[in-house]
Structure formats: structure tokens, C-alpha cells
Design an enzyme around this catalytic site. Structure first.
Site, mmCIF file in Angstrom:
data_model
loop_
_atom_site.group_PDB
_atom_site.id
_atom_site.type_symbol
_atom_site.label_atom_id
_atom_site.label_comp_id
_atom_site.label_asym_id
_atom_site.label_seq_id
_atom_site.Cartn_x
_atom_site.Cartn_y
_atom_site.Cartn_z
ATOM 1 N N ASN A 148 39.026 63.635 33.607
ATOM 2 C CA ASN A 148 37.391 64.818 33.510
ATOM 3 C C ASN A 148 37.799 66.112 34.543
ATOM 4 O O ASN A 148 38.235 66.593 35.371
ATOM 5 C CB ASN A 148 36.207 64.311 34.141
ATOM 6 N N LYS A 180 36.351 69.027 34.213
ATOM 7 C CA LYS A 180 34.725 69.923 34.724
ATOM 8 C C LYS A 180 35.235 70.887 34.377
ATOM 9 O O LYS A 180 35.656 71.201 34.117
ATOM 10 C CB LYS A 180 35.380 69.038 36.595
ATOM 11 N N HIS A 190 27.296 62.359 33.667
ATOM 12 C CA HIS A 190 27.788 62.098 35.343
ATOM 13 C C HIS A 190 26.554 62.943 35.717
ATOM 14 O O HIS A 190 25.996 63.671 36.045
ATOM 15 C CB HIS A 190 29.082 63.284 34.602
ATOM 16 N N GLU A 236 26.706 65.386 38.155
ATOM 17 C CA GLU A 236 27.171 66.190 38.617
ATOM 18 C C GLU A 236 25.912 66.193 37.790
ATOM 19 O O GLU A 236 24.867 68.186 38.009
ATOM 20 C CB GLU A 236 28.319 67.115 38.823
ATOM 21 N N GLU A 296 30.844 54.762 38.819
ATOM 22 C CA GLU A 296 31.300 56.018 39.672
ATOM 23 C C GLU A 296 30.930 56.278 40.676
ATOM 24 O O GLU A 296 29.188 56.860 40.900
ATOM 25 C CB GLU A 296 31.209 57.432 38.414
ATOM 26 N N GLY A 305 35.540 63.002 44.203
ATOM 27 C CA GLY A 305 35.863 64.382 44.664
ATOM 28 C C GLY A 305 35.752 64.239 46.331
ATOM 29 O O GLY A 305 36.217 65.565 46.962
ATOM 30 N N SER A 357 37.810 59.695 43.494
ATOM 31 C CA SER A 357 39.297 59.527 43.290
ATOM 32 C C SER A 357 39.936 58.438 42.956
ATOM 33 O O SER A 357 40.518 58.054 44.258
ATOM 34 C CB SER A 357 38.548 58.871 45.032
#
Ligand code: PGA
Length: 248
Positions: A9, A11, A95, A97, A166, A172, A210
Site C-alpha cells: 500500500n 498510500k 482503510h 486512514e 490492521e 506507521g 508495521s
């Protein structure tokens, strides 16, 4: 046994030059992987990456999002049919985010999954709890609620999806879930899928948050971890290739 899937991904990172360098380095090093591999560039670069991957059987193309609408007056949206035009095989949906910054609800995510499936694109459906939710003991409740909206709307073809667990606190941050923490949640998701389909064993449940070259092997050895959704480490070809090798 189902092949594992390692998906990168990217991003909102990259650019024409950086994408080309990354994809060429991946293709040069990947050989014939034992697992399925995909990269998910930002939407404007799908055409570029499609061309770079042309002729490669080792790496497939993924998108990071899809519109919940079919077509029409939805400025800025990209439809599943448009993604399909560019050879997109997978699409990340829901996701954290996007749930957080674009206010995507469970229902929006379920609709996006429906659009992707109807276009013949495999959705990678992300679920995961925040740190606060984990601390309050709500992890199971949250991930089950997120997945159940998707099952509710797409029950008849739920075995066609990929799920990605996730934990938001691991994305991250460099703070990975331990293999047993991840496995515990994956088992919960597997049980939920089993209640919805007799093909639940076939559904790949990826871990994301991560995951890197150093911790991938141990995570991927867990019985219900069928691959990884890789953010930061997917931008460095050597690291991504090590994760692909660990999934063999
Ligand atoms: P990360 O991101 O690997 O950088 O934690 C994973 C993801 O958000 O998909």
C-alpha cells in the site's frame, strides 16, 4: 492451501520517477514468488504502473480506494469500472486512514466492496481497532462490527473478498502487533467468516501494521495469517522483496 498474498500500500507517496525505479527494482528481484504479490499506487499512477507491470506474472496491480457509486455526478470519485480499465486486480477498501479522515462508515465500506466485486476486482477489506478501543477491551466487538456490515451486504460472494486486520495503533508507528495478538484477532475473523460461508478457509486474512522485513516471517507463520498489507516497507524494494520471500 490458498496462496498467501503480499500487497504493498503505497498510500499518497511516489511520483513518475520514483514509481518507475521501485517497480523496476521489484521486477528485477522478484523471480517466481511462491505467493501472490500486488502493489497499490495512488490512482493517477495506475496507468503508469500497469504499463510497467505488463508482461509480469509475478506482480499484480491494486488500487487504494473505489467509489461506492457506479457512475455519474461524483466529482473526484473513481469507479470500479474505471479501475478495471487499467487492469486493477485488487482494491483496498475501508482503510483506517479513510475511515478516519474521509468519514467512511461501515455501510460505505460495504457498498464499495459490492462495487468492486461486481466489477471483478477483489476487495481487500480493512478492519481494525484504535488503541483506545483495544485498551477498553473492545477489539473483537469493533472488528466484528466492521466485517459484519460487509458480510451483510455481500454474503452471497463473501468468499471472494480478502480481509486485512490492521490495528490502527500499529499502522506507521513501528509498533507491530505480536504474532499471538494478531493471530487471536485473525481467529475471531475466521470464525465470523465460517458462520457466513463454507469456504471461509479460502478467504485470505492479511495482517497489516508495521510489518517489515524483520518481523514478517513470524507473523506469516501464524495459522490464520494469510499474508500482509504493507505500507512503509513496500516503498523500499529490498524490504518488500524480503517480506515476499518470507511468505514463501
Ligand atoms: P504500515 O502501513 O506498514 O506503514 O504500518 C500499513 C497500512 O496502513 O496498510
Amino acid at each position: 492451501m490458498t496462496k498467501k498474498l503480499i500487497a504493498g500500500n503505497w498510500k499518497m507517496n511516489g511520483g513518475l520517477d520514483a514509481n518507475q525505479a521501485l517497480v523496476l527494482e521489484l521486477l528485477a528481484g522478484i523471480g517466481q514468488p511462491a505467493c501472490d504479490v500486488a502493489v497499490c499506487p495512488p490512482a493517477p499512477y495506475l496507468g503508469q504502473v500497469q504499463l510497467l507491470l505488463a508482461g509480469s506474472k509475478a506482480v499484480e496491480l491494486g488500487a487504494q480506494d473505489v467509489s461506492r457509486h457506479e457512475s455519474g455526478a461524483y466529482t473526484g470519485d473513481v469507479s470500479a469500472a474505471m479501475l478495471k480499465d487499467f487492469g486493477v486486480r485488487y482494491c483496498i477498501v475501508g482503510h483506517s486512514e479513510r475511515r478516519q479522515h474521509q468519514a467512511e462508515s461501515d455501510v460505505h465500506v460495504a457498498l464499495k466492496v459490492q462495487r468492486a466485486l461486481a466489477a471483478g476486482i477483489t476487495p481487500i477489506v480493512c478492519v481494525g481497532e484504535t488503541l483506545r478501543e483495544r485498551e477498553e477491551g473492545m477489539t473483537e466487538f469493533i472488528v466484528k462490527r466492521q466485517l459484519s456490515a460487509v458480510v451483510h451486504l455481500n454474503g452471497h460472494c463473501i468468499s471472494e473478498i480478502v480481509v486485512a486486520y490492521e490495528p490502527v495503533w500499529a499502522i506507521g508507528t513501528g509498533q507491530t502487533a505480536t504474532p499471538s495478538q494478531a493471530q487471536q484477532v485473525h481467529a475471531v475473523l475466521r470464525a465470523q467468516l465460517k458462520a457466513a460461508t463454507e469456504h471461509a478457509e479460502r478467504v485470505r486474512i492479511l495482517y497489516g501494521g508495521s510489518m517489515n522485513a524483520a518481523n514478517a516471517a513470524e507473523l506469516l507463520a501464524q495459522p490464520d495469517i494469510d499474508g500482509g498489507l504493507i505500507g512503509g516497507a513496500s516503498l523500499k524494494a529490498p524490504d518488500f522483496l524480503k517480506i515476499v520471500a518470507a511468505a514463501g
